[in-house]
Write a protein that holds these residues in place. Structure first.
Motif, mmCIF file in Angstrom:
data_model
loop_
_atom_site.group_PDB
_atom_site.id
_atom_site.type_symbol
_atom_site.label_atom_id
_atom_site.label_comp_id
_atom_site.label_asym_id
_atom_site.label_seq_id
_atom_site.Cartn_x
_atom_site.Cartn_y
_atom_site.Cartn_z
ATOM 1 N N LEU A 146 -97.428 30.579 75.024
ATOM 2 C CA LEU A 146 -98.192 29.352 74.817
ATOM 3 C C LEU A 146 -97.612 28.541 73.661
ATOM 4 C CD1 LEU A 146 -101.832 30.728 75.263
ATOM 5 C CD2 LEU A 146 -100.568 29.266 76.850
ATOM 6 N N ALA A 147 -97.304 29.210 72.562
ATOM 7 C CA ALA A 147 -96.725 28.510 71.412
ATOM 8 C C ALA A 147 -95.366 27.911 71.768
ATOM 9 C CB ALA A 147 -96.587 29.463 70.230
ATOM 10 N N GLY A 148 -94.582 28.635 72.573
ATOM 11 C CA GLY A 148 -93.273 28.145 72.959
ATOM 12 C C GLY A 148 -93.347 26.869 73.781
ATOM 13 N N PHE A 149 -94.302 26.803 74.700
ATOM 14 C CA PHE A 149 -94.463 25.589 75.494
ATOM 15 C C PHE A 149 -94.965 24.434 74.629
ATOM 16 C CE2 PHE A 149 -94.053 28.054 79.407
ATOM 17 C CZ PHE A 149 -93.442 27.126 80.250
ATOM 18 N N LEU A 150 -95.852 24.730 73.663
ATOM 19 C CA LEU A 150 -96.363 23.673 72.797
ATOM 20 C C LEU A 150 -95.239 23.039 71.987
ATOM 21 C CD1 LEU A 150 -98.774 22.097 71.630
ATOM 22 C CD2 LEU A 150 -98.985 23.905 69.910
ATOM 23 N N PHE A 151 -94.325 23.860 71.498
ATOM 24 C CA PHE A 151 -93.243 23.368 70.639
ATOM 25 C C PHE A 151 -92.016 22.938 71.434
ATOM 26 C CE2 PHE A 151 -95.867 24.837 67.336
ATOM 27 C CZ PHE A 151 -95.358 24.409 66.118
ATOM 28 N N ARG A 152 -92.076 23.013 72.745
ATOM 29 C CA ARG A 152 -90.941 22.601 73.569
ATOM 30 C C ARG A 152 -90.816 21.080 73.529
ATOM 31 N NH1 ARG A 152 -90.197 24.861 79.691
ATOM 32 N NH2 ARG A 152 -90.241 26.837 78.516
ATOM 33 N N ASP A 153 -89.719 20.589 72.980
ATOM 34 C CA ASP A 153 -89.471 19.149 72.854
ATOM 35 C C ASP A 153 -90.581 18.437 72.083
ATOM 36 O OD1 ASP A 153 -86.932 18.685 74.294
ATOM 37 O OD2 ASP A 153 -88.042 19.514 75.988
ATOM 38 N N ASN A 154 -91.193 19.138 71.137
ATOM 39 C CA ASN A 154 -92.265 18.549 70.339
ATOM 40 C C ASN A 154 -92.158 19.087 68.924
ATOM 41 O OD1 ASN A 154 -94.456 16.921 69.887
ATOM 42 N ND2 ASN A 154 -95.811 17.937 71.348
ATOM 43 N N SER A 155 -92.464 18.257 67.954
ATOM 44 C CA SER A 155 -92.368 18.677 66.553
ATOM 45 C C SER A 155 -93.722 18.563 65.875
ATOM 46 C CB SER A 155 -91.339 17.824 65.800
ATOM 47 O OG SER A 155 -91.701 16.456 65.841
ATOM 48 N N PHE A 156 -93.952 19.479 64.937
ATOM 49 C CA PHE A 156 -95.208 19.521 64.192
ATOM 50 C C PHE A 156 -94.873 19.721 62.716
ATOM 51 C CE2 PHE A 156 -96.085 20.788 68.505
ATOM 52 C CZ PHE A 156 -97.261 20.110 68.814
ATOM 53 N N PRO A 157 -94.637 18.645 61.984
ATOM 54 C CA PRO A 157 -94.200 18.760 60.590
ATOM 55 C C PRO A 157 -95.170 19.538 59.710
ATOM 56 C CG PRO A 157 -93.908 16.517 61.391
ATOM 57 C CD PRO A 157 -94.688 17.242 62.430
ATOM 58 N N HIS A 158 -96.459 19.524 60.074
ATOM 59 C CA HIS A 158 -97.468 20.256 59.295
ATOM 60 C C HIS A 158 -97.981 21.487 60.037
ATOM 61 C CE1 HIS A 158 -97.611 16.948 56.437
ATOM 62 N NE2 HIS A 158 -97.734 16.109 57.448
ATOM 63 N N GLY A 159 -97.258 21.921 61.061
ATOM 64 C CA GLY A 159 -97.736 23.033 61.862
ATOM 65 C C GLY A 159 -98.855 22.596 62.783
ATOM 66 N N ALA A 160 -99.449 23.570 63.473
ATOM 67 C CA ALA A 160 -100.490 23.239 64.444
ATOM 68 C C ALA A 160 -101.413 24.421 64.662
ATOM 69 C CB ALA A 160 -99.867 22.820 65.772
ATOM 70 N N TYR A 161 -102.617 24.103 65.126
ATOM 71 C CA TYR A 161 -103.531 25.107 65.668
ATOM 72 C C TYR A 161 -103.525 24.978 67.182
ATOM 73 C CZ TYR A 161 -105.909 26.743 61.401
ATOM 74 O OH TYR A 161 -106.220 27.341 60.209
ATOM 75 N N LEU A 162 -103.561 26.116 67.878
ATOM 76 C CA LEU A 162 -103.600 26.120 69.335
ATOM 77 C C LEU A 162 -104.718 27.026 69.822
ATOM 78 C CD1 LEU A 162 -102.460 25.347 72.103
ATOM 79 C CD2 LEU A 162 -100.817 27.232 71.874
ATOM 80 N N LEU A 163 -105.750 26.431 70.415
ATOM 81 C CA LEU A 163 -106.818 27.187 71.046
ATOM 82 C C LEU A 163 -106.279 27.768 72.346
ATOM 83 C CD1 LEU A 163 -108.245 24.893 69.229
ATOM 84 C CD2 LEU A 163 -110.280 25.449 70.548
ATOM 85 N N THR A 164 -106.614 29.021 72.632
ATOM 86 C CA THR A 164 -105.940 29.737 73.722
ATOM 87 C C THR A 164 -106.750 29.841 75.002
ATOM 88 O OG1 THR A 164 -106.715 31.865 72.830
ATOM 89 C CG2 THR A 164 -104.539 31.091 72.124
#
Length: 278
Positions: free
Chosen positions: A227-245
């Protein structure tokens, strides 16, 4: 787990707790420092070692700094079934079946820090919705490099009638002021939570339970790194992110939240997130 430290936020800074011992993090260490660090675990270990004796906040704040909040949908079979039922009249019933079995997960934007309700704060239901439920979800803390380093409890408040009317209305069903509950703390640990980890929901009305349910992490179809890999695929999060699963607990179709209800979500290693409905 070798490292398991709960990080609480208050108006002063961060408070750390492990195995009953509480320490106040020294200096101006904040949530953004953890999410932007290349090694959040090393940073929290250092903060623990340098911390001074403290007490847990009487009223903790949401464990968030500048992070975006995203969510994964249809990761449990129960959620797939509920989504298919609510949208079948709109012709969207098969969408959820397909995404449950697809390689690519459903990921959607959930909110920004100012839309978050921390522990003890009110969550909201939309004024133009008549069918609303909480969705209790284990939530991943992911640093800016895409590394999962911790967990919190999330409440993905959802307007089921709006989403069911048309799947394209998902952003309106999911994203509005105080549509996300987060807390009571951020659990930083060096291992993935075990599959047996329980997720429990209780909804109380006028002091009595009107709904309760439970599931476990083992029921999530996809892995957390996936899930984290798909979220960060071609996307950037300079301050990180929370991901509800995703959620595996869905109240019956006859149930909807009411103003004054109390939502209690417990994930034992993290704690219990309590929010009332405004």
């Amino acid at each position: 787990m070798e490292l398991m430290i709960r990080v609480y936020c208050d108006s002063i800074g961060l408070v750390l707790e492990s195995a009953g011992t509480v320490r106040r993090a020294a200096g101006d260490l904040g949530m953004d420092d953890l999410f932007t660090s290349s090694d959040p675990l090393a940073l929290i270990r250092k903060a623990w070692d340098a911390g001074e004796a403290g007490t847990l906040p009487a009223q903790a704040l949401a464990p968030i700094g500048s992070q975006e909040i995203w969510a994964a949908g249809v990761t449990y079979l129960r959620s797939r079934t509920a989504r298919m039922e609510e949208s079948k009249d709109a012709g969207g019933g098969t969408f959820y079946d397909k995404v449950y079995n697809a390689e690519r997960p459903e990921l959607f934007f959930k909110g920004t820090p100012h839309r978050v309700a921390g522990p003890g704060m009110d969550v909201r239901i939309r004024g133009d919705s008549k069918w609303n439920v909480p969705e209790p979800e284990l939530t991943l803390a992911i640093n800016r490099e895409g590394k999962i380093f911790g967990y919190t409890v999330g409440n993905d408040m959802s307007s089921r009638d709006i989403e069911g009317e048309n799947p394209l209305y998902l952003p309106q069903a999911k994203v509005y002021d105080r549509s996300t509950g987060l807390g009571p703390c951020l659990l930083v640990c060096d291992e993935i939570l075990v599959p047996e980890t329980a997720i429990e929901l209780e909804i109380r009305r006028d002091g009595a339970a009107v709904f309760s349910g439970a599931t476990s992490v083992s029921q999530i179809k996809r892995t957390f790194p996936e899930l984290a890999g798909f979220l960060f695929r071609d996307n950037s999060f300079p301050h990180g992110a929370y991901l509800l699963t995703g959620t595996g607990i869905v109240p019956p179709d006859s149930f909807t939240l009411q103003s004054g209800d109390e939502v209690r979500i417990t994930i034992a290693p993290i704690g219990t997130l309590v929010n009332k409905v405004a």
